[in-house]
Design a protein around this motif. Sequence first.
Motif, PDB file in Angstrom:
ATOM      1  N   SER A   1       4.756   4.189   0.460  1.00  0.00           N
ATOM      2  CA  SER A   1       3.507   3.508   0.142  1.00  0.00           C
ATOM      3  C   SER A   1       2.984   3.963  -1.209  1.00  0.00           C
ATOM      4  O   SER A   1       3.276   5.078  -1.665  1.00  0.00           O
TER       5      SER A   1
ATOM      6  N   MET B   1       5.943   3.918   9.591  1.00  0.00           N
ATOM      7  CA  MET B   1       5.269   2.658   9.258  1.00  0.00           C
ATOM      8  C   MET B   1       6.100   1.475   9.742  1.00  0.00           C
ATOM      9  O   MET B   1       6.317   0.499   9.012  1.00  0.00           O
TER      10      MET B   1
ATOM     11  N   GLU C   1      -2.001   2.361   1.251  1.00  0.00           N
ATOM     12  CA  GLU C   1      -0.885   2.480   2.195  1.00  0.00           C
ATOM     13  C   GLU C   1      -0.180   1.166   2.440  1.00  0.00           C
ATOM     14  O   GLU C   1       1.015   1.128   2.730  1.00  0.00           O
TER      15      GLU C   1
END
Length: 203
Positions: free
Chosen positions: A136, A109, A141
Amino acid sequence: PDKKLYLYANPNEEEPPSQELPLSEDIDYEEGQFAENADANFILADYNFDGYRDVAVVSSSGANNIWHEIHLFDMASGKFVLNNEVSRLTSVRVDSVGKVLHYHDNGGMAGAWYADGIIQWIKGVPVTIREEEQTSDADHEEIFIRTIRVRGTDGQLKVASVVQIAQGASGNELQCLLEGEWTEFDKNPRLIYADSQDKVIRA
């Protein structure tokens, strides 16, 4: 060619190497940074702060992470000995001033998922004194949960802060304390959605 690192006690004399350390089978030393910069294959640094430099050999890399097989110098034998505990850490950095090791594991991410920590040597053993993890939220998310644990007086890691981080309006960042206190979190707030502390809204 034989994927070994040769160590010499006196490289200016025609003597056999004092020790041989294996290079990784997972690294292609003929491509990329490893071919262009041979020094990228190993590090000489004092990892356990005993006054002697140790040898760290690259063993794997990926996702902006790098792992080394860290061989600590043993004064009794005069050899470098592999330390499995420290070698398991990701992207280790030596803090010679604070006499601690820092590690950081990029989980994805764009760096928003991560785990890192601080290692201190206690009676010759590497001990985690602080760890921080960010993932997350299970259902969203784009909402992050940061958990920080610190070593207590009983030697156990205990939760110091659990903070939920979300995006607010107009570039604001929403931070909600779910458990513990703000003290450890504030040591390194690592803003995600805001570009300055004055755009942080806390609850």
